[in-house]
Scaffold this motif. Sequence first.
Motif, PDB file in Angstrom:
ATOM      1  N   UNK A 263      -3.949  46.783  20.946  1.00  0.00           N
ATOM      2  CA  UNK A 263      -2.589  46.228  21.447  1.00  0.00           C
ATOM      3  C   UNK A 263      -2.549  44.672  21.481  1.00  0.00           C
ATOM      4  N   UNK A 264      -3.345  43.944  21.192  1.00  0.00           N
ATOM      5  CA  UNK A 264      -3.097  42.569  21.569  1.00  0.00           C
ATOM      6  C   UNK A 264      -2.454  41.941  20.530  1.00  0.00           C
ATOM      7  N   UNK A 265      -2.152  42.474  19.500  1.00  0.00           N
ATOM      8  CA  UNK A 265      -1.219  41.989  18.346  1.00  0.00           C
ATOM      9  C   UNK A 265       0.218  42.822  18.461  1.00  0.00           C
ATOM     10  N   UNK A 266       0.468  43.661  19.620  1.00  0.00           N
ATOM     11  CA  UNK A 266       1.901  44.056  19.809  1.00  0.00           C
ATOM     12  C   UNK A 266       2.587  43.062  20.444  1.00  0.00           C
ATOM     13  N   UNK A 267       4.046  43.100  20.083  1.00  0.00           N
ATOM     14  CA  UNK A 267       4.838  41.975  20.663  1.00  0.00           C
ATOM     15  C   UNK A 267       5.721  42.756  21.229  1.00  0.00           C
ATOM     16  N   UNK A 268       6.518  42.037  22.329  1.00  0.00           N
ATOM     17  CA  UNK A 268       7.584  42.450  23.231  1.00  0.00           C
ATOM     18  C   UNK A 268       8.761  42.882  22.751  1.00  0.00           C
ATOM     19  N   UNK A 269       9.130  42.318  21.368  1.00  0.00           N
ATOM     20  CA  UNK A 269      10.400  42.816  20.882  1.00  0.00           C
ATOM     21  C   UNK A 269      10.048  44.082  19.748  1.00  0.00           C
ATOM     22  N   UNK A 270       8.689  44.356  19.599  1.00  0.00           N
ATOM     23  CA  UNK A 270       8.440  45.287  18.648  1.00  0.00           C
ATOM     24  C   UNK A 270       8.109  44.821  17.371  1.00  0.00           C
ATOM     25  N   UNK A 285      -3.305  45.111  29.776  1.00  0.00           N
ATOM     26  CA  UNK A 285      -4.232  44.279  28.979  1.00  0.00           C
ATOM     27  C   UNK A 285      -3.851  43.917  27.851  1.00  0.00           C
ATOM     28  N   UNK A 286      -3.016  44.643  26.967  1.00  0.00           N
ATOM     29  CA  UNK A 286      -2.646  43.988  25.830  1.00  0.00           C
ATOM     30  C   UNK A 286      -1.644  42.818  25.941  1.00  0.00           C
ATOM     31  N   UNK A 287      -0.850  42.929  26.697  1.00  0.00           N
ATOM     32  CA  UNK A 287       0.434  42.006  27.208  1.00  0.00           C
ATOM     33  C   UNK A 287      -0.403  40.707  27.524  1.00  0.00           C
ATOM     34  N   UNK A 288      -1.312  40.906  28.505  1.00  0.00           N
ATOM     35  CA  UNK A 288      -2.018  39.401  28.836  1.00  0.00           C
ATOM     36  C   UNK A 288      -2.675  38.954  28.109  1.00  0.00           C
TER      37      UNK A 288
END
Length: 347
Positions: A263-270, A285-288
């Motif tokens: 998930x570390x390349x997922x982004x808040x806006x999708x 963890x992915x967001x951080x």
Amino acid sequence: MPRVLLVENDFSTRRMITLFLSHKGYEVIEAENGEEALDIVEKKGFPDVVITDVEMPVMGGIALIKKLREREVPSIIFTMTAFSDPETMKEAAFAGADEFISKPIDFKLVAIRLDMALKAREFHIEKAQAEHFLKLENTYSSEAITELKDRNRNLASDLLKKIYRLSEHRDDETHEHTLRVGLISEKIGKLFGLGKEETYLLKLAAPLHDLGKIGIPDAILLKPGKLTNIEFNVMKTHSIIGYEILKDSTTDVLKMAASIALTHHERWDGSGYPNAFRGNEIPIGGLIVAIADSFDAIVSKRPYKKAMSLESGFEEIRINAGKLYSPSVVNAFLEAKEGILEFYSDV
């Protein structure tokens, strides 16, 4: 003399490759299909390099690669395929291929790739060892792990260090990069309000975010210029590859590492990948780690870009709050600015 096992059902193609490699000083052993290749490995031991076609009768190349990796054969495996076939490349990477030879074959390029791969032999041996340790770790029951906890503490530490080295070895990113991603993530986690144990696990797990790059071909991973759309789609699979390697672990560190890898390349806006998660669908963890990894990449020099200033890095993260990154995690990141700057005192 390096030994090459060449697996190709077309006689003329096989002979042409054999003559070329023999002229270059390689000992070549020929096989017509995957089944024959496995028999050779059983009788003569594993070669330094396996070069296999994909489409073959009796047993194809993908099945052969899987069986070799199941047997923990540490050979460097090249798959012969067309670069216009990303699905085959993806399937081969998941099976355990290390590199690709595109068709029609450029023999000069093959010689260069083989030479580079053999120079990185230590990496490939360590990769096989680390995957072996991961499999062993996942076979123990929770009761056995409790019983062996003290004795295995050093083994777990050594395993993490080995995996860190694997993650760093395939890329232009440095040992300092992986360490900083862990340390920055820890700073953010503390100010975000994570508990002491979760913050510590985050520090250990975050450096494994790009472990899946061990499954990306060197021709794509180390390319100094811009990737094509096909190449970028292959590159994006590193998040899934890392997750697949780590997902079945019974340890808290590797469980968190699996989630972060995915998930570390997922982004808040999708707008991220691989699942286009948005907002709080993305685990903390992915967001951080998305912010820690992006910030360090922004302020670090790479073969394809210059380093931006630290102030520009902080500003780049700030202006993308609510777009690429979680606003509340960005706030914690900015609050940690003074502590984060300490990690760059020698940069």
